[in-house]
Structures are given as structure tokens and as C-alpha cells.
Design an enzyme around this catalytic site. Structure first.
Site, PDB file in Angstrom:
ATOM      1  N   GLU A 119      50.341 -24.266  51.460  1.00  0.00           N
ATOM      2  CA  GLU A 119      50.020 -23.619  52.743  1.00  0.00           C
ATOM      3  C   GLU A 119      49.030 -22.467  52.563  1.00  0.00           C
ATOM      4  OE1 GLU A 119      50.765 -25.039  55.420  1.00  0.00           O
ATOM      5  OE2 GLU A 119      52.733 -26.001  55.253  1.00  0.00           O
ATOM      6  N   HIS A 142      56.522 -17.939  54.738  1.00  0.00           N
ATOM      7  CA  HIS A 142      56.828 -19.158  55.492  1.00  0.00           C
ATOM      8  C   HIS A 142      58.112 -19.738  54.897  1.00  0.00           C
ATOM      9  CE1 HIS A 142      56.919 -23.204  56.896  1.00  0.00           C
ATOM     10  NE2 HIS A 142      56.652 -23.689  55.692  1.00  0.00           N
ATOM     11  N   HIS A 144      62.034 -22.244  55.949  1.00  0.00           N
ATOM     12  CA  HIS A 144      62.592 -23.315  56.775  1.00  0.00           C
ATOM     13  C   HIS A 144      64.020 -22.972  57.221  1.00  0.00           C
ATOM     14  CE1 HIS A 144      59.895 -26.300  54.217  1.00  0.00           C
ATOM     15  NE2 HIS A 144      59.180 -25.548  55.025  1.00  0.00           N
ATOM     16  N   HIS A 214      59.359 -27.732  61.774  1.00  0.00           N
ATOM     17  CA  HIS A 214      58.978 -27.485  60.382  1.00  0.00           C
ATOM     18  C   HIS A 214      59.550 -26.166  59.858  1.00  0.00           C
ATOM     19  CE1 HIS A 214      55.465 -27.057  57.236  1.00  0.00           C
ATOM     20  NE2 HIS A 214      56.618 -26.599  56.793  1.00  0.00           N
TER      21      HIS A 214
HETATM   22  O1  2HA Z   1      55.688 -25.168  50.249  1.00  0.00           O
HETATM   23  O2  2HA Z   1      57.064 -25.426  52.941  1.00  0.00           O
HETATM   24  O3  2HA Z   1      55.049 -26.192  54.408  1.00  0.00           O
HETATM   25  C1  2HA Z   1      56.220 -26.243  50.911  1.00  0.00           C
HETATM   26  C2  2HA Z   1      56.186 -26.031  52.367  1.00  0.00           C
HETATM   27  C3  2HA Z   1      55.034 -26.575  53.094  1.00  0.00           C
HETATM   28 ZN    ZN Z   2      57.048 -25.607  55.069  1.00  0.00          ZN
END
Ligand code: 2HA
Ligand code: ZN
Length: 269
Positions: A119, A142, A144, A214
Site C-alpha cells: 500500500e 492501515h 483490518h 477492506h
Molecule cells: O499489507 O493490508 O491492503 C497488506 C494489506 C493490503
Molecule cells: Zn489491507
């Protein structure tokens, strides 16, 4: 081999903070396998000796021109590296990169030739945007989070500011500590330039941005602050889900209570 962190306490502290947050992401169940990534702008902690270091990679294209990043330095999680490994061995699972003079490529400077996160276009676009507007923010994350990602599978929650208001209304802290709310980016291919561009559009209004189906992205002064905003929003999501699983729709704070909070804490929105 000597690490670039040796005898550089400020740089070592910033990388240690990234490692600490990496551990939190794993413990929270937000970072399966290589999921998620972090970058920090370390330019202020870089001395002449680091600037003189030869690259340990060739020039690698970013995929975008980012004019404000010329000669800036970043510590980045490595692509395909596990978050839980970044927590234990940050310099083996991340790399220091320097943006080249052409502003379209970078090279790896230390400690190992670990290729940065997939990313990277989104991360570097966010840093470029922040520097361009004179922001003091240095960190981008970032991850999840299960609860927040689940909420993006429900179309009504993707309308502008619906999730912001819902999550703010679950507990006063969320509005106080995530005062610009939560932006939404409709589904885009992971790692794409389109995802990067859509994310920076949202940063004009928000510090935290959901990527539909995502994950979530946040920017802040430092990595702890960026993490804290996501953690606070996730807490609100947990309260909402817990109430729903007890069989009722949570009432939420009233508009009057929300307005009182806004005035008392001098909040921007
Ligand atoms: O690094 O989360 O969006 C892996 C991820 C890609
Ligand atoms: Zn990701």
C-alpha cells in the site's frame, strides 16, 4: 551488521513506537498474516550521515509523482511481512526509504533490502498531501479491524457521515478523540493508485478513512495517535454490536447531548 538505529535515540524511539503498535494490531486480531501496514515520516530524525548512506536497492517506481516528498525519509513496514514479526524485529520486517529527486521513485537505505508495503502508493500519497498542506502529521496506518470492516458491508452505513454520527453517539470519547469523523472510500482494488487517490480526497475532511470491505486508514501526529483514533472508533463499533447482539438497537446520545459535547470540548464539526 550495525543498525541505522544505533546511537540515534530519536529514530530508535519512533521505530519502537511502530513496533509497539504492530503488537497491538496483532493482539486485537486486526492483522492476520501480513494484513495492514504503517509508515512514518522520519525526515526530522535523519542526520547527515544517514543522508550520505548509499542505497541498498535500485530505484523503485512509486507509481505516482509526489512532489512534496523529494528527499524525505520514511520507515515502512515491509510487503508480505507479518505485523506480529514487525512487533518483535522492526528492522528485519521494515525498511528505511529515501524518496529520489525525481519524486517518482524511491530507494532503500537501511537496514535490509526489505521492499515496502504493497500500500505504499496510498501511504506516500497521504504523506505528500499532509506535507503539501503544511500539516505536522507524521504517521499513517492501515489495518483490518473486524467490527469496523463488518459495518462497511451494509450499504446504508456507507452514506456520508452515517457511520460518523452513529459511532460518535455510542460514547462521548469517540467524538472528542476522533473529532473529524470517519470518511468512506468505496471499494477499490487493494494497492491501487485509485485507492490512494480516493483516500487523499477524504483526508481533506477526515483523519480516518474506511476502505469499503477492506480496512481502515488513519493519519496523525505520530503512530500512537493514529492508532488511538482507530481504537476509539472500534470501541464504539463494539458497543453498537454488543447492544445489537443483546437484542436491541442502542439509543445513542441525543442530538442535544452531542451538541453540548461539541461546545464543551470546542470540537471542529
Ligand atoms: O499489507 O493490508 O491492503 C497488506 C494489506 C493490503
Ligand atoms: Zn489491507
Amino acid at each position: 551488521m550495525k543498525s541505522i538505529l544505533e546511537n540515534r535515540p530519536e529514530l530508535a524511539r519512533q521505530v519502537a513506537d511502530v513496533a509497539e503498535v504492530a503488537g497491538y494490531l496483532w493482539q486485537k486480531g486486526w492483522a492476520e498474516r501480513n494484513g495492514g501496514n504503517m509508515t512514518i515520516n522520519i525526515t526530522d530524525a535523519v542526520d547527515a550521515e544517514i543522508r550520505a548512506l548509499p542505497a541498498i536497492s535500485g530505484r523503485i517506481p512509486i507509481g505516482k509523482e509526489l512532489p512534496h516528498l523529494k528527499d524525505r525519509y520514511f520507515f515502512c513496514k515491509g510487503t508480505n511481512k507479518r505485523m506480529r514479526d514487525l512487533a518483535r524485529w522492526p528492522m528485519d520486517n521494515g525498511a528505511v526509504i529515501r524518496i529520489c529527486d525525481d519524486c517518482v521513485s524511491y530507494e532503500i537505505v537501511a537496514d535490509h533490502p526489505v521492499k515496502p508495503t504493497s500500500e505504499l502508493p496510498a501511504h506516500l500519497s497521504m504523506h505528500n498531501y499532509l506535507i503539501g498542506k503544511g500539516s505536522s502529521y507524521k504517521a499513517a496506518i492501515h489495518t483490518h479491524p473486524i467490527d469496523l470492516v463488518a459495518m462497511t458491508h451494509h450499504a446504508p452505513f456507507l452514506e456520508k457521515d452515517v457511520l460518523t454520527r452513529l459511532l460518535w453517539s455510542m460514547i462521548p470519547e469517540t467524538r472528542a478523540f476522533c473529532p473529524r469523523g470517519l470518511g468512506i472510500v468505496r471499494y477499490q482494488l487493494p494497492s491501487s493508485i485509485e485507492l490512494a487517490d480516493a483516500t487523499i480526497d477524504q483526508l481533506e475532511e477526515y483523519d480516518v478513512v474506511m476502505w469499503e470491505k477492506h480496512g481502515v486508514c488513519a493519519v496523525g501526529e505520530d503512530i500512537m495517535e493514529a492508532f488511538d483514533m482507530i481504537d476509539t472508533l472500534s470501541k464504539s463499533a463494539q458497543i453498537y454490536l454488543t447492544a445489537r447482539s443483546m437484542g436491541f438497537v442502542p439509543e445513542g446520545m441525543s442530538d442535544a447531548q452531542m451538541e453540548e459535547l461539541k461546545v464543551a470540548f470546542n470540537l471542529p464539526k
